[in-house]
Design an enzyme around this catalytic site. Structure first.
Site, short mmCIF file in Angstrom:
data_model
loop_
_atom_site.label_atom_id
_atom_site.label_comp_id
_atom_site.label_asym_id
_atom_site.label_seq_id
_atom_site.Cartn_x
_atom_site.Cartn_y
_atom_site.Cartn_z
N ASN A 1 -18.51 -9.81 22.59
CA ASN A 1 -19.25 -10.03 23.84
C ASN A 1 -20.19 -8.87 24.12
O ASN A 1 -19.89 -7.70 23.85
CB ASN A 1 -18.31 -10.31 25.02
CG ASN A 1 -17.26 -9.25 25.28
OD1 ASN A 1 -16.81 -8.60 24.36
ND2 ASN A 1 -16.89 -9.07 26.53
N GLU B 1 -22.47 -7.54 27.22
CA GLU B 1 -22.74 -7.70 28.66
C GLU B 1 -24.07 -7.05 29.05
O GLU B 1 -24.75 -6.44 28.23
CB GLU B 1 -21.57 -7.11 29.46
CG GLU B 1 -20.28 -7.87 29.18
CD GLU B 1 -19.11 -7.44 30.04
OE1 GLU B 1 -19.18 -6.38 30.71
OE2 GLU B 1 -18.10 -8.18 30.05
N CYS C 1 -20.91 -14.28 25.49
CA CYS C 1 -19.53 -14.21 24.97
C CYS C 1 -19.53 -13.98 23.45
O CYS C 1 -20.47 -14.35 22.74
CB CYS C 1 -18.79 -15.51 25.24
SG CYS C 1 -18.48 -15.87 26.97
N GLU D 1 -17.92 -15.55 21.19
CA GLU D 1 -17.95 -16.78 20.38
C GLU D 1 -19.39 -17.23 20.13
O GLU D 1 -19.73 -17.69 19.03
CB GLU D 1 -17.19 -17.91 21.09
CG GLU D 1 -15.70 -17.67 21.22
CD GLU D 1 -15.30 -16.90 22.48
OE1 GLU D 1 -16.14 -16.12 23.00
OE2 GLU D 1 -14.17 -17.08 22.94
N CYS E 1 -14.20 -19.85 26.84
CA CYS E 1 -14.65 -20.34 28.14
C CYS E 1 -15.33 -21.70 27.96
O CYS E 1 -15.62 -22.13 26.83
CB CYS E 1 -15.62 -19.35 28.79
SG CYS E 1 -17.31 -19.41 28.14
N CYS F 1 -18.61 -21.76 25.94
CA CYS F 1 -18.39 -21.55 24.51
C CYS F 1 -17.76 -22.79 23.87
O CYS F 1 -18.06 -23.11 22.72
CB CYS F 1 -17.52 -20.32 24.27
SG CYS F 1 -18.43 -18.79 24.61
#
Ligand code: THU
Length: 161
Positions: free
Chosen positions: A62, A64, A73, A75, A112, A115
């Site tokens: 990830n 940010e 993210c 993924e 999430c 994703c």
């Protein structure tokens, strides 16, 4: 009226010693790559590692941003990397792990919603189900056979034409 039910099976392992060699190797990589996550806002460091059909390994973490919604993210970073480095090659398995400055990394997390949507489209565009190995740095490990189990009633490109 007819009631319908959606349910799915997944495997639960007590620790990495119970996994086969390929899955254990992938989980070890996912756990290690959390170190490359850029997560100064959540302090939640996610690592994902994929084994592709051609046996290559691709990873993602990830990333940010001070403008929070800009963050992405692990993924989806992984999927972008896989599609760019090995276009057209399907993904066999993705291991996902995490580390945190705030909480213990002792149980699996799962992708999430955004994703799940992205992972599902990777399955369809490559015509191949993706296995998921989900685990913290320690504790139980879940294996899910296909991303589609995690996104029932998915919206897909079938609706667009
Ligand atoms: N995150 C992931 O990278 N993957 C997940 O499966 C769950 C959440 C990231 C997003 C954000 O940078 C941090 O974890 C906390 O939500």
């Amino acid at each position: 009226m007819k009631e319908q039910k959606f349910e799915f099976e997944y495997e639960v392992y007590n620790d990495i010693s119970e996994l086969n060699n390929a899955d254990a190797d992938l989980l070890t990589r996912a756990r290690a790559v959390t170190k490359l996550a850029y997560a100064p806002y959540s302090n939640f460091f996610v690592g994902a590692a994929a084994r592709l059909k051609n046996d290559q390994i691709v990873s993602g973490t990830n990333q940010e941003n001070a403008s929070y919604p800009v963050g992405i993210c692990a993924e989806r970073v992984l999927l972008g990397n896989a599609a760019t480095l090995y276009p057209g090659v399907s993904i066999d398995t993705i291991a996902i792990s995490y580390d945190s400055r705030e909480v213990k990394s002792d149980h699996p997390i799962s992708p999430c919603g955004m994703c799940r949507q992205a992972l599902l489209e990777y399955e369809t565009r490559t015509s191949k189900t993706i296995r998921l190995v989900l685990a913290g740095q320690e504790g139980k490990i879940f294996i899910v056979k296909t991303v589609s189990f995690l996104l029932p009633f998915a919206f897909t490109s079938d609706e667009l034409v």
